[in-house]
Design a protein around this motif. Structure first.
Motif, PDB file in Angstrom:
ATOM      1  N   HIS A  54       1.220   3.469  -6.721  1.00  0.00           N
ATOM      2  CA  HIS A  54       1.016   4.045  -4.675  1.00  0.00           C
ATOM      3  C   HIS A  54       2.355   4.279  -4.362  1.00  0.00           C
ATOM      4  O   HIS A  54       2.517   4.659  -3.151  1.00  0.00           O
ATOM      5  CB  HIS A  54       0.461   2.535  -3.873  1.00  0.00           C
ATOM      6  CG  HIS A  54      -1.018   2.266  -5.083  1.00  0.00           C
ATOM      7  ND1 HIS A  54      -1.811   1.792  -6.198  1.00  0.00           N
ATOM      8  CD2 HIS A  54      -1.976   2.415  -4.665  1.00  0.00           C
ATOM      9  CE1 HIS A  54      -2.579   2.208  -6.571  1.00  0.00           C
ATOM     10  NE2 HIS A  54      -3.782   2.452  -5.350  1.00  0.00           N
ATOM     11  N   PRO A  95       2.661   2.869   1.222  1.00  0.00           N
ATOM     12  CA  PRO A  95       1.690   3.324  -0.324  1.00  0.00           C
ATOM     13  C   PRO A  95       1.356   5.121  -0.035  1.00  0.00           C
ATOM     14  O   PRO A  95       0.535   5.022   1.265  1.00  0.00           O
ATOM     15  CB  PRO A  95       1.011   2.530  -0.257  1.00  0.00           C
ATOM     16  CG  PRO A  95       1.822   1.559   0.455  1.00  0.00           C
ATOM     17  CD  PRO A  95       2.446   2.177   1.587  1.00  0.00           C
ATOM     18  N   ASP A 130      -2.427   6.522  -0.703  1.00  0.00           N
ATOM     19  CA  ASP A 130      -3.969   6.356  -0.181  1.00  0.00           C
ATOM     20  C   ASP A 130      -4.698   7.171  -1.291  1.00  0.00           C
ATOM     21  O   ASP A 130      -5.246   8.136  -1.617  1.00  0.00           O
ATOM     22  CB  ASP A 130      -4.226   6.821   1.273  1.00  0.00           C
ATOM     23  CG  ASP A 130      -5.947   6.631   1.760  1.00  0.00           C
ATOM     24  OD1 ASP A 130      -6.181   5.453   0.817  1.00  0.00           O
ATOM     25  OD2 ASP A 130      -6.628   7.223   2.428  1.00  0.00           O
TER      26      ASP A 130
END
Ligand code: NAP
Length: 365
Positions: A211, A224, A226
């Protein structure tokens, strides 16, 4: 030509020895310091280190006297192969003292101001270095590379993610015993066996590293990516090379040919810059039906142990597609990953001056 002086922290261990091996004859770097625990400090490297790699210990390091892991050595970059129990504080001390720390340990990977880096995947995250230096008041800084199984998983996913958006990943890893360090897992535990548990590994893959690596840098931090990941991590009785069975669902389902094209056309910055440890190509797709295999393919490519090898791409009845990924864990998944990070730092001017060898070795595409 004057080379950049580097040191290795944890030089006697499994990853430390890889650093020593990969740095031998490096065109830009020369080892000027080897450091280990108090048990080894003061001894000759040849006396303190049980050399476990193929080939001899390089003659240039045999007589070097091991130093304790504390700031002071005459070098600009330190590569850290320290165990996580000690890495955190020691790396901070070096960064505060002005050293550039390229670390393999997990301690700082998830700090919001520390780059977690794969040069092919997220070179723009180097922007975090200024954020880090400002926030911490350090002259030096820390960069990290991901865990060995994440490195090859994300290397395979990155070209797909930028084109089609990776939404869900299901991965089963078969991880070599060298990933547990030396002497690592007992032979009585691993021979004739598979151990279906590696402490902390699934959490790193499911919630943390992919991420951050695939996330977007916005000038002050990383947002981050998804995506949803489910990981099963297993220790198997291979010596080197982590094999991973991967299923992926995309935001937009591509065709099988589009996936192959995304891997084949992949020429990221590290390859464009022709960094000395960047494999050409970064990703190898092997069309043979029974490949990649750890014993046969972990050293595939132009720089042995640095490429990610993919094979067996096919439709998946649960998600969209499935394939196999293989990569060397102590080369690209550890020491080689850090080394390539350091080369990117040099090429991007983070060592503060233009090095003469850059003009010769690095050519922008
Ligand atoms: P290792 O074989 O156990 O080596 C540890 C090294 O650290 C040795 O040089 C040891 O020196 C030194 N050391 C131990 N305690 C110390 C202390 N208190 N102060 C200073 N030095 C100390 O470990 P490894 O497998 O190479 O792993 C090193 C790091 O890389 C770990 O953080 C690991 O998670 C990470 N990593 C490993 C792999 C892999 O495939 N193995 C992959 C990715 C990341 P002495 O010889 O003097 O004890």
């Amino acid at each position: 030509m004057e080379k950049i002086k580097v040191g290795v922290l944890g030089a006697t261990g499994a990853v430390g020895q890889r650093f020593v091996q990969l740095l031998e004859g490096h065109p830009w770097f020369e080892i000027t310091a080897l450091c280990a625990s108090e048990r080894s400090a003061g001894k000759r490297y040849a006396d303190a280190c049980r050399w476990n790699l193929r080939g001899d210990m390089p003659a240039s390091v045999r007589d070097m006297v091991l130093l304790p892991c504390e700031p002071g050595p005459d070098c600009q970059i330190v590569f850290s192969a320290l165990p996580s129990e000690t890495a955190g504080e020691i790396e901070e001390e070096f960064a505060a003292a002005g050293y550039i720390v390229c670390s393999n340990a997990r301690n700082h990977r998830y700090d919001p101001d520390v780059p977690l880096l794969i040069p092919e995947v997220n070179p723009e995250h180097l922007g975090l270095i200024e954020v880090q230096k400002r926030a911490r008041g350090w002259h030096g800084f820390i960069t990290t590379n991901p865990n060995c199984s994440t490195t090859h998983l994300v290397s395979a996913l990155h070209p797909l993610h930028v084109r089609f958006g990776v939404k869900k990943v299901f991965v089963v890893t078969m991880q070599a015993v060298s990933g547990a360090g030396y002497p690592g897992v007992s032979s009585m535990d691993i021979l004739d066996n598979v151990i279906p548990y590696i402490g902390g590994e699934e959490e790193k893959i499911e919630h943390k590293e992919p991420h951050k690596l695939l996330g977007a840098f916005d000038g002050s931090g990383v947002r981050p990516a998804d995506l949803l990941i489910s990981a099963h991590c297993n220790r198997v009785a291979t010596r080197n090379g982590h094999l991973e069975a991967v299923s992926v669902e995309f935001v937009e389902k591509p065709t099988l040919d589009q996936l192959l094209e995304a891997w084949r056309d992949y020429t990221p910055l590290a390859q464009q810059l022709r960094l000395p440890s960047a494999p050409q190509p970064a990703i190898i797709y092997d069309e043979r039906p029974d490949r990649p295999q750890p014993r046969l393919d972990r050293m595939a490519g132009s720089i042995p142990g640095m490429a990610t090898v993919i094979g067996r791409l096919r439709p998946d009845p649960l998600l969209h597609y499935k394939f196999m990924v293989l990569g060397h864990n102590t080369i690209r998944g550890a020491a080689g990953g850090s080394l390539l990070n350091a080369e990117l730092l040099v090429a991007q001017g983070y060592l503060g001056r233009t090095h003469a060898f850059l003009a010769e070795s690095v050519q922008m595409a």
